[in-house]
Design a protein around this motif. Structure first.
Motif, mmCIF file in Angstrom:
data_model
loop_
_atom_site.group_PDB
_atom_site.id
_atom_site.type_symbol
_atom_site.label_atom_id
_atom_site.label_comp_id
_atom_site.label_asym_id
_atom_site.label_seq_id
_atom_site.Cartn_x
_atom_site.Cartn_y
_atom_site.Cartn_z
ATOM 1 N N ARG A 250 47.057 49.259 30.059
ATOM 2 C CA ARG A 250 47.724 49.065 31.365
ATOM 3 C C ARG A 250 49.176 48.653 31.168
ATOM 4 O O ARG A 250 50.066 49.136 31.872
ATOM 5 C CB ARG A 250 46.991 48.034 32.217
ATOM 6 N N LEU B 86 49.818 43.074 35.875
ATOM 7 C CA LEU B 86 49.577 44.476 35.525
ATOM 8 C C LEU B 86 49.139 45.313 36.723
ATOM 9 O O LEU B 86 48.720 46.463 36.566
ATOM 10 C CB LEU B 86 48.519 44.564 34.418
ATOM 11 N N ASP C 43 39.258 45.138 36.018
ATOM 12 C CA ASP C 43 39.899 46.233 35.284
ATOM 13 C C ASP C 43 40.215 45.851 33.841
ATOM 14 O O ASP C 43 40.334 46.734 32.986
ATOM 15 C CB ASP C 43 41.216 46.649 35.955
ATOM 16 N N ILE C 44 40.404 44.558 33.581
ATOM 17 C CA ILE C 44 40.874 44.137 32.259
ATOM 18 C C ILE C 44 39.897 43.210 31.529
ATOM 19 O O ILE C 44 40.264 42.547 30.571
ATOM 20 C CB ILE C 44 42.266 43.474 32.335
ATOM 21 N N ALA D 206 46.523 45.067 38.549
ATOM 22 C CA ALA D 206 45.125 45.419 38.298
ATOM 23 C C ALA D 206 44.238 44.321 38.875
ATOM 24 O O ALA D 206 44.725 43.297 39.347
ATOM 25 C CB ALA D 206 44.889 45.537 36.793
#
Length: 68
Positions: free
Chosen positions: A11, A55, A61-62, A57
């Motif tokens: 990302r 990011l 997502d991470i 996000a």
């Protein structure tokens, strides 16, 4: 939540963002972020949320999905 190292790096690189910029946006030491991206360090929930926001996000997502 456990950070997903490759997802964070992907990302960040997709946004053409340096580790220094991510560090400035999150207040997390650049060296620590590098270790996170290399799978050698973790992040607490608060910092996962900071990184996700920087990011553009979601935390999901991470991070790795936790098994029940």
């Amino acid at each position: 939540m456990r950070p997903h190292a490759s997802a964070i790096r992907y990302r960040r690189e997709a946004l053409k963002m340096s580790l220094a910029k991510l560090s400035a946006l999150t207040g997390i030491n650049k060296g620590h972020l590098s270790r996170v991206e290399n799978g050698k360090a973790g992040l607490g929930d608060k910092n996962i949320h900071r990184v996700a926001e920087a990011l553009d996000a979601t935390p999901d997502d991470i991070t790795h999905k936790e098994s029940p």
